[in-house]
Write a protein that holds these residues in place. Structure first.
Motif, PDB file in Angstrom:
ATOM      1  N   PHE A   1      21.925 101.369 113.120  1.00  0.00           N
ATOM      2  CA  PHE A   1      22.586 100.915 114.344  1.00  0.00           C
ATOM      3  C   PHE A   1      23.930 101.604 114.574  1.00  0.00           C
ATOM      4  O   PHE A   1      24.646 101.268 115.515  1.00  0.00           O
ATOM      5  CB  PHE A   1      22.763  99.392 114.309  1.00  0.00           C
ATOM      6  N   GLY A   2      24.269 102.577 113.722  1.00  0.00           N
ATOM      7  CA  GLY A   2      25.411 103.449 113.966  1.00  0.00           C
ATOM      8  C   GLY A   2      26.724 102.715 114.144  1.00  0.00           C
ATOM      9  O   GLY A   2      27.113 101.879 113.324  1.00  0.00           O
ATOM     10  N   LYS A   3      27.439 103.054 115.229  1.00  0.00           N
ATOM     11  CA  LYS A   3      28.778 102.500 115.441  1.00  0.00           C
ATOM     12  C   LYS A   3      28.751 100.997 115.624  1.00  0.00           C
ATOM     13  O   LYS A   3      29.743 100.314 115.333  1.00  0.00           O
ATOM     14  CB  LYS A   3      29.444 103.161 116.642  1.00  0.00           C
ATOM     15  N   LEU A   4      27.630 100.444 116.070  1.00  0.00           N
ATOM     16  CA  LEU A   4      27.519  98.993 116.188  1.00  0.00           C
ATOM     17  C   LEU A   4      27.498  98.356 114.807  1.00  0.00           C
ATOM     18  O   LEU A   4      28.161  97.338 114.560  1.00  0.00           O
ATOM     19  CB  LEU A   4      26.259  98.633 116.966  1.00  0.00           C
ATOM     20  N   HIS A   5      26.772  98.962 113.877  1.00  0.00           N
ATOM     21  CA  HIS A   5      26.719  98.463 112.505  1.00  0.00           C
ATOM     22  C   HIS A   5      28.100  98.505 111.852  1.00  0.00           C
ATOM     23  O   HIS A   5      28.430  97.633 111.041  1.00  0.00           O
ATOM     24  CB  HIS A   5      25.726  99.291 111.685  1.00  0.00           C
ATOM     25  N   ARG A   6      28.906  99.502 112.212  1.00  0.00           N
ATOM     26  CA  ARG A   6      30.239  99.634 111.615  1.00  0.00           C
ATOM     27  C   ARG A   6      31.251  98.663 112.239  1.00  0.00           C
ATOM     28  O   ARG A   6      32.416  98.661 111.832  1.00  0.00           O
ATOM     29  CB  ARG A   6      30.728 101.077 111.761  1.00  0.00           C
ATOM     30  N   ALA A   7      30.803  97.871 113.208  1.00  0.00           N
ATOM     31  CA  ALA A   7      31.737  96.989 113.914  1.00  0.00           C
ATOM     32  C   ALA A   7      31.543  95.511 113.593  1.00  0.00           C
ATOM     33  O   ALA A   7      32.221  94.666 114.171  1.00  0.00           O
ATOM     34  CB  ALA A   7      31.599  97.202 115.425  1.00  0.00           C
ATOM     35  N   PHE A   8      30.618  95.180 112.687  1.00  0.00           N
ATOM     36  CA  PHE A   8      30.506  93.775 112.304  1.00  0.00           C
ATOM     37  C   PHE A   8      30.281  93.659 110.802  1.00  0.00           C
ATOM     38  O   PHE A   8      29.857  94.600 110.143  1.00  0.00           O
ATOM     39  CB  PHE A   8      29.383  93.058 113.072  1.00  0.00           C
ATOM     40  N   LEU A   9      30.573  92.469 110.276  1.00  0.00           N
ATOM     41  CA  LEU A   9      30.347  92.167 108.875  1.00  0.00           C
ATOM     42  C   LEU A   9      29.223  91.143 108.752  1.00  0.00           C
ATOM     43  O   LEU A   9      29.194  90.169 109.502  1.00  0.00           O
ATOM     44  CB  LEU A   9      31.610  91.581 108.234  1.00  0.00           C
ATOM     45  N   PRO A  10      28.313  91.341 107.808  1.00  0.00           N
ATOM     46  CA  PRO A  10      27.316  90.304 107.533  1.00  0.00           C
ATOM     47  C   PRO A  10      27.938  89.211 106.663  1.00  0.00           C
ATOM     48  O   PRO A  10      28.329  89.455 105.527  1.00  0.00           O
ATOM     49  CB  PRO A  10      26.210  91.060 106.787  1.00  0.00           C
ATOM     50  N   ILE A  11      28.071  88.019 107.231  1.00  0.00           N
ATOM     51  CA  ILE A  11      28.694  86.892 106.533  1.00  0.00           C
ATOM     52  C   ILE A  11      27.625  85.848 106.236  1.00  0.00           C
ATOM     53  O   ILE A  11      26.852  85.465 107.121  1.00  0.00           O
ATOM     54  CB  ILE A  11      29.814  86.265 107.384  1.00  0.00           C
ATOM     55  N   ALA A  12      27.570  85.376 104.984  1.00  0.00           N
ATOM     56  CA  ALA A  12      26.541  84.427 104.568  1.00  0.00           C
ATOM     57  C   ALA A  12      27.026  82.987 104.706  1.00  0.00           C
ATOM     58  O   ALA A  12      28.206  82.685 104.516  1.00  0.00           O
ATOM     59  CB  ALA A  12      26.143  84.698 103.119  1.00  0.00           C
ATOM     60  N   THR A  13      26.105  82.120 105.052  1.00  0.00           N
ATOM     61  CA  THR A  13      26.347  80.679 105.001  1.00  0.00           C
ATOM     62  C   THR A  13      25.133  80.032 104.358  1.00  0.00           C
ATOM     63  O   THR A  13      24.042  80.622 104.317  1.00  0.00           O
ATOM     64  CB  THR A  13      26.619  80.106 106.406  1.00  0.00           C
ATOM     65  N   TYR A  14      25.306  78.820 103.830  1.00  0.00           N
ATOM     66  CA  TYR A  14      24.265  78.171 103.045  1.00  0.00           C
ATOM     67  C   TYR A  14      23.884  76.832 103.658  1.00  0.00           C
ATOM     68  O   TYR A  14      24.687  76.191 104.343  1.00  0.00           O
ATOM     69  CB  TYR A  14      24.745  77.942 101.606  1.00  0.00           C
ATOM     70  N   ALA A  15      22.644  76.404 103.386  1.00  0.00           N
ATOM     71  CA  ALA A  15      22.183  75.112 103.897  1.00  0.00           C
ATOM     72  C   ALA A  15      21.199  74.489 102.918  1.00  0.00           C
ATOM     73  O   ALA A  15      20.520  75.197 102.159  1.00  0.00           O
ATOM     74  CB  ALA A  15      21.532  75.276 105.269  1.00  0.00           C
ATOM     75  N   VAL A  16      21.129  73.158 102.950  1.00  0.00           N
ATOM     76  CA  VAL A  16      20.163  72.425 102.135  1.00  0.00           C
ATOM     77  C   VAL A  16      19.555  71.299 102.956  1.00  0.00           C
ATOM     78  O   VAL A  16      20.124  70.854 103.962  1.00  0.00           O
ATOM     79  CB  VAL A  16      20.800  71.815 100.862  1.00  0.00           C
ATOM     80  N   LEU A  17      18.402  70.847 102.512  1.00  0.00           N
ATOM     81  CA  LEU A  17      17.742  69.666 103.067  1.00  0.00           C
ATOM     82  C   LEU A  17      17.597  68.653 101.951  1.00  0.00           C
ATOM     83  O   LEU A  17      17.060  68.966 100.885  1.00  0.00           O
ATOM     84  CB  LEU A  17      16.363  70.042 103.617  1.00  0.00           C
ATOM     85  N   THR A  18      18.086  67.442 102.182  1.00  0.00           N
ATOM     86  CA  THR A  18      17.985  66.414 101.154  1.00  0.00           C
ATOM     87  C   THR A  18      16.597  65.777 101.159  1.00  0.00           C
ATOM     88  O   THR A  18      15.820  65.923 102.096  1.00  0.00           O
ATOM     89  CB  THR A  18      19.019  65.296 101.360  1.00  0.00           C
ATOM     90  N   GLU A  19      16.329  65.045 100.102  1.00  0.00           N
ATOM     91  CA  GLU A  19      15.157  64.181 100.068  1.00  0.00           C
ATOM     92  C   GLU A  19      15.298  63.105 101.151  1.00  0.00           C
ATOM     93  O   GLU A  19      16.408  62.889 101.677  1.00  0.00           O
ATOM     94  CB  GLU A  19      15.080  63.506  98.704  1.00  0.00           C
ATOM     95  N   PRO A  20      14.215  62.407 101.521  1.00  0.00           N
ATOM     96  CA  PRO A  20      14.356  61.272 102.439  1.00  0.00           C
ATOM     97  C   PRO A  20      15.294  60.224 101.841  1.00  0.00           C
ATOM     98  O   PRO A  20      15.177  59.855 100.672  1.00  0.00           O
ATOM     99  CB  PRO A  20      12.927  60.739 102.558  1.00  0.00           C
ATOM    100  N   LEU A  21      16.238  59.753 102.634  1.00  0.00           N
ATOM    101  CA  LEU A  21      17.246  58.818 102.134  1.00  0.00           C
ATOM    102  C   LEU A  21      16.858  57.361 102.333  1.00  0.00           C
ATOM    103  O   LEU A  21      17.428  56.486 101.690  1.00  0.00           O
ATOM    104  CB  LEU A  21      18.588  59.092 102.814  1.00  0.00           C
ATOM    105  N   GLY A  22      15.920  57.123 103.243  1.00  0.00           N
ATOM    106  CA  GLY A  22      15.497  55.749 103.467  1.00  0.00           C
ATOM    107  C   GLY A  22      16.670  54.849 103.836  1.00  0.00           C
ATOM    108  O   GLY A  22      17.507  55.197 104.681  1.00  0.00           O
TER     109      GLY A  22
END
Length: 435
Positions: A243-264
């Motif tokens: 993606f050339g100059k577009l690729h050089r203009a952003f950073l890949p930033i990670a975020t995390y997620a989880v799903l809990t068991e049913p809480l009832g």
């Protein structure tokens, strides 16, 4: 080969057939690179205006950030409104804010108008603060109503604790305009709509090059190509050097997620609202109830994309228990990560890259409303309807720092987390003394 990872959304996704890779030479008015929310939205807006469209996707439709995020569809941008005003002036900031509201409304309207299944909108989002800040929140509420005709509800600490059973939060503002939903099913609904209206989507068809000559462009994959008048790059956090100059203009930033068991019945000990929740920290916790009694909990921002599900579960379990210690012993059923495309200025890249070349990407973790409106703005420009893309003129392609960019960003985040801890500890100490 890029495919869907194991997460809550893929476990509850609508049935979808794998789409064939591009294996021949085709022609279209527009070739869109990337079939996440930005690419799909752009494609639909162009089809609705009579253009022929081919989408090329390196993996599966919405397999990246578009299909594994928190599912919040809210006003605003990743960059704060005050910062936008300082950079662009009040008039442009107001127009950009209005544009962001249009993005929220467009998603809600698409679900209703086209009867997308499995992605019903649940209204409401609570923005909570983890330290005493009531006077400031009231000022924000009043300013939003006065300057932007946008109305938020203020909740004091008692009102917050009536809804969220934790000592961590102080006050909140409630956004009744926004909503939360199943983003992957929305994207799959949009993909089906595109195909029913003549658009072509090719999965497992990564772009390897774009060659421009005599006002036309040839977009090549390993096994085929698209000849077109216009190319729109919608690559997101997973875009590579191609993606050339577009690729050089952003950073890949990670975020995390989880799903809990049913809480009832335990859920009532935690939350008494169906609103989504997000706190005011720089790397905020964000969460909502799904499937009636599970928590979908996300958080932590890092340049390191941790893939170990067990370790992810441990990290976010600690975050959950920090807010809701009454959930001790909770089991995590699924854990996953995702990459977001962040520009240094925290605004998306929406605009021209050259003759017949456009960008609609880098939504910085706030893409569920901004990617759809970005797609509309780009389609309007391609079809000569408006020049609303000029609202983003102040936000160009800033270099991301190259190999040192991720390390610099991680250092900034570490400093911001220390500021969060200082403010929270001070407020918690004062609250204890007052009690």
């Amino acid at each position: 080969m890029h495919t869907y990872n194991n997460n809550y959304y893929t476990a509850t996704m609508n049935a979808t057939a794998e789409r064939a890779a591009l294996t021949r030479h085709v022609q279209a008015d527009v070739c869109i690179i990337g079939a996440g929310l930005a690419g799909l939205s752009t494609a639909w807006e162009l089809l609705a205006r009579g253009r022929s469209v081919v989408l090329l996707e390196a993996g599966r439709v919405a397999w990246g950030a578009s299909g594994r995020n928190g599912g919040f569809v809210l006003q605003g941008w990743s960059e704060g409104l005050s910062a936008i005003e300082r950079r662009c002036g009040p008039a442009t900031a107001a127009a950009l804010f209005k544009l962001s509201l249009e993005g929220v409304d467009s998603v809600r309207d698409m679900i209703a108008r086209h009867r997308f299944t499995g992605c019903a909108a649940t209204p409401g989002k609570l923005s909570v603060v983890r330290y005493e800040d009531g006077d400031n929140l009231k000022r924000v509420r009043d300013r939003m109503a006065r300057d932007f005709d946008f109305h938020l509800d203020y909740l004091d600490r008692q009102a917050v604790q009536d809804k969220l059973k934790t000592e961590r939060y102080f006050q909140a503002l409630r956004d009744s305009h926004g909503f939360h939903f199943h983003p992957l099913n929305y994207c799959l609904g949009l993909a089906g709509l595109i195909e029913r209206n003549g658009g072509m989507i090719h999965e497992q068809s990564a772009m390897v090059s774009v060659d421009s000559r005599d006002g036309r462009h040839r977009v090549s994959t390993d096994r085929g190509s698209v000849d077109c008048a216009t190319v729109v790059y919608c690559c997101g956090g997973y875009g590579g050097p191609e993606f050339g100059k577009l690729h050089r203009a952003f950073l890949p930033i990670a975020t995390y997620a989880v799903l809990t068991e049913p809480l009832g019945e335990r859920l009532a000990d935690v939350m008494r609202t169906t609103d989504a929740v997000g706190d005011n920290r720089r790397a905020s916790d964000y969460y909502r109830i799904v499937e009636g009694d599970r928590l979908l909990w996300g958080g932590r921002i890092t340049t390191r994309n941790l893939q170990d599900e067990k370790r992810l579960g441990q990290l976010l379990t600690a975050d959950i228990l920090d807010v809701y210690p009454q959930l001790r012993g909770i089991r995590i059923d699924k854990a996953w990560s995702g990459l977001m495309g962040y520009a240094r200025h925290k605004m998306p890249h929406i605009g021209p890259l050259g003759k017949g070349l456009w960008a609609c990407t880098s939504f910085g973790g706030h893409g569920m409303n901004t990617a759809p409106i970005g797609g509309r703005v780009i389609a309007e420009a391609i079809c000569g309807e408006t020049d609303r893309y000029r609202l983003f003129d102040a936000y160009g392609l800033q270099w991301n720092g190259g190999p040192l960019g991720p390390a610099a960003a991680q250092t900034v985040y570490a400093g911001l987390k220390l500021m969060d801890m200082f403010q929270e500890t001070r407020s918690q100490r004062r609250a204890t003394q007052n009690n």
